[in-house]
Scaffold this active site. Structure first.
Site, PDB file in Angstrom:
ATOM      1  N   GLU A  23      49.191  79.002  -9.088  1.00 45.92           N
ATOM      2  CA  GLU A  23      49.370  79.909  -7.960  1.00 45.92           C
ATOM      3  C   GLU A  23      48.127  79.981  -7.066  1.00 45.92           C
ATOM      4  O   GLU A  23      47.393  80.980  -7.055  1.00 45.92           O
ATOM      5  CB  GLU A  23      49.759  81.290  -8.472  1.00 45.92           C
TER       6      GLU A  23
ATOM      7  N   GLU B 112      57.289  79.565 -14.697  1.00 44.84           N
ATOM      8  CA  GLU B 112      57.120  80.923 -15.234  1.00 44.84           C
ATOM      9  C   GLU B 112      58.306  81.766 -14.807  1.00 44.84           C
ATOM     10  O   GLU B 112      58.743  81.668 -13.665  1.00 44.84           O
ATOM     11  CB  GLU B 112      55.858  81.622 -14.701  1.00 44.84           C
TER      12      GLU B 112
HETATM   13  C1  GCO Z   1      51.402  85.019 -12.180  1.00 49.94           C
HETATM   14  C2  GCO Z   1      50.520  84.484 -13.185  1.00 49.94           C
HETATM   15  C3  GCO Z   1      50.674  85.037 -14.579  1.00 49.94           C
HETATM   16  C4  GCO Z   1      51.151  86.472 -14.659  1.00 49.94           C
HETATM   17  C5  GCO Z   1      52.658  86.533 -14.714  1.00 49.94           C
HETATM   18  C6  GCO Z   1      53.155  87.972 -14.686  1.00 49.94           C
HETATM   19  O1  GCO Z   1      52.408  84.360 -11.863  1.00 49.94           O
HETATM   20  O2  GCO Z   1      51.064  86.063 -11.627  1.00 49.94           O
HETATM   21  O3  GCO Z   1      50.745  83.074 -13.289  1.00 49.94           O
HETATM   22  O4  GCO Z   1      49.380  84.917 -15.077  1.00 49.94           O
HETATM   23  O5  GCO Z   1      50.652  87.075 -15.822  1.00 49.94           O
HETATM   24  O6  GCO Z   1      53.200  85.901 -13.604  1.00 49.94           O
HETATM   25  O7  GCO Z   1      52.684  88.592 -13.543  1.00 49.94           O
END
Ligand code: GCO
Length: 479
Positions: free
Chosen positions: A168, A383
């Site tokens: 990200e 994710e």
């Molecule tokens: C994100 C990060 C993760 C977070 C998950 C929950 O996408 O913000 O990659 O580290 O912990 O997404 O917010």
């Protein structure tokens, strides 16, 4: 969909990241990261003032963690590697103990028949690089990241099929730009301030990623695939008005096209250039050629969806589409106020995101691959997950009831990923559930729990939740 099977090559597993699960933040030669600083030195930067010092102590407990994944039938895990554990100063001398640790982690995964998909950078920027030159706001970091990436990939590529350079990139600097932390740590006062920092960081992450990808394929000739994990959500126009359609597109441009545009088309979306002016760095023609096509597949961290609408002055804002909440308890109602550039709504501190798989994910997967970036070869949902508040914040539901919501969530998201493949013909080739177990959720600390396993932060025991078995049973049904 009950009898529909996933494609044979579909890869699934669980994900997390180094700073969020390892603990051992000062052990065995690891250098400090920006997050060690923020969680320790900037009061209330983390809402519950917890740190990543211990959390789940995966650094010490990885053998049992992988044995448990094997026993549960999980065949893939997507960790990140801690840059300052390998290069305590971000560059220069290598920390041999850190290298040995990840040698052991990779071989332990292999011994348990668990395939790793490894993220090189998941926000734990070496503090030394921040002190020296402002980290991602400075172009110098490109070469330091490439040096780190070459070291890791050269060592582990034989065990890794998928590499994620950056997690990200949108948030590579939110940890420290625009925050009044200068009174706690003077180096904050030296970074290129405000909104420009965000876009300098983004620019340098794209260059760093692209240089690694070029090296990986053209010099190192790696056997796997490489990309970065792009954030983003679905933005639907609030009405059929032209203004709201433009508003939705602008949100896609800022939330998704900021990074999705350069790697598919070679440049930033025009609306970013028009809105940001000299806040947005420009690529040279050579850089455009380097970045375009620098990802082998699209990786999306897809969590939620929002309704976009036009606000006066040609700016756009968006709200979580609470008009049809998937889970009433999570009906977010946050709305962004128009700022110098359209932003997705701030997530409620209790992670009160709205989870809406039919619109949040399935429609997004189709829109990404047909409208936004038709050149995408395939897409992996790197994710997706669901957090319930910490015990101290539980109100209308108890822990078990919240976890049944998480079980519903995974059923719904996985069904919609399958629908995206089966009905919409989107080439989704993988999905990684977030997260392997409860962990440090950045600005929310350990006050929310994303894990498919519960972590007792006192005795460090892990307990698989009902949602873990929901996810496992879903895959058993559809594999
Ligand atoms: C994100 C990060 C993760 C977070 C998950 C929950 O996408 O913000 O990659 O580290 O912990 O997404 O917010």
């Amino acid at each position: 969909l009950a009898n529909v099977k996933l494609p044979a090559n579909f890869k699934w597993g669980l994900a997390s990241s180094a700073y969020q699960i390892e603990g051992a933040a000062k052990d065995e030669g690891k250098g400090p990261s920006i997050w060690d600083l923020l969680s320790h030195r900037v009061p209330n930067f983390v809402s519950d003032n917890t740190t990543g010092d211990v959390v789940g102590s995966h650094y010490w407990l990885y053998k049992q963690d992988f044995a448990r994944l094997k026993a549960l039938g999980v065949k893939a895990f997507s960790p990140s590697i801690s840059w300052p554990r390998i290069f305590p100063f971000g560059k220069g001398p290598v920390n041999e103990a850190g290298v040995e640790h990840y040698d052991d982690v990779i071989s332990e995964l292999h011994a348990n028949g668990i395939t790793p998909a490894v993220t090189l950078f998941h926000w734990d920027t070496p503090l030394a690089l921040f002190n020296e030159y402002g980290a991602w706001t400075n172009r110098e970091i490109v070469d330091d990241f490439v040096n780190y990436a070459k070291f890791i990939i050269s060592r582990y590529d034989q065990y890794v099929e998928e590499w994620f350079t950056i997690n990200e990139p949108q948030y590579c600097n939110w940890q420290y730009a625009n925050y009044p932390a200068g009174e706690y740590y003077p180096a904050f006062n030296n970074i290129t301030g405000g909104n420009k920092a965000r876009f300098l960081c983004g620019h340098h992450t794209l260059l760093a990623h692209a240089k690694v990808a070029k090296w990986y394929h053209e010099e190192f000739k790696g056997h796997g695939r490489i990309t970065f994990k792009n954030s983003g959500n679905y933005y639907q126009p609030n009405t059929t008005s032209e203004a709201d359609k433009i508003a939705a597109q602008r949100n896609f441009d800022f939330a998704v096209g900021w990074f999705g545009g350069p790697w598919t088309d070679g440049d930033y979306p025009q609306s970013l250039k028009d809105t940001l002016g000299d806040l947005l760095p420009a690529f040279t023609e050579e850089e455009k050629a380097l970045i375009k096509g620098s990802c082998d597949f699209y990786a999306i961290d897809g969590y939620s969806s929002f309704t976009a609408f036009e606000v006066s002055g040609g700016l756009s804002a968006c709200v979580s589409n609470s008009s049809h909440p998937a889970y009433p308890e999570c009906a977010g109602s946050s709305s962004s106020s128009p700022s110098t550039f359209p932003l997705g709504p701030a997530a409620d501190p209790a992670m009160n995101w709205l989870y809406n798989a039919p619109t949040g994910l399935r429609r997004f997967l189709k829109h990404l691959t047909t409208e936004l970036f038709p050149s995408i070869p395939d897409i992996v949902v790197t994710e997706f997950g669901f957090a319930e508040p910490f015990e101290s914040q539980l109100t209308n539901l108890n822990q078990i009831q919240w976890d049944l919501r998480r079980a519903d969530y995974f059923q719904s998201y996985l069904d919609n990923i399958l629908a995206s493949i089966h009905y919409d013909k989107v080439n989704v080739t993988g999905a990684w559930g977030w997260a392997i177990f409860d962990n440090f959720e950045w600005g929310s600390g350990t006050s929310v729990r994303f894990g498919l396993q519960y972590v007792n932060y006192t005795d460090l025991t892990r307990t698989p939740k009902a949602s873990m078995f929901q996810l496992l049973n879903w895959f058993k049904t559809h594999e």
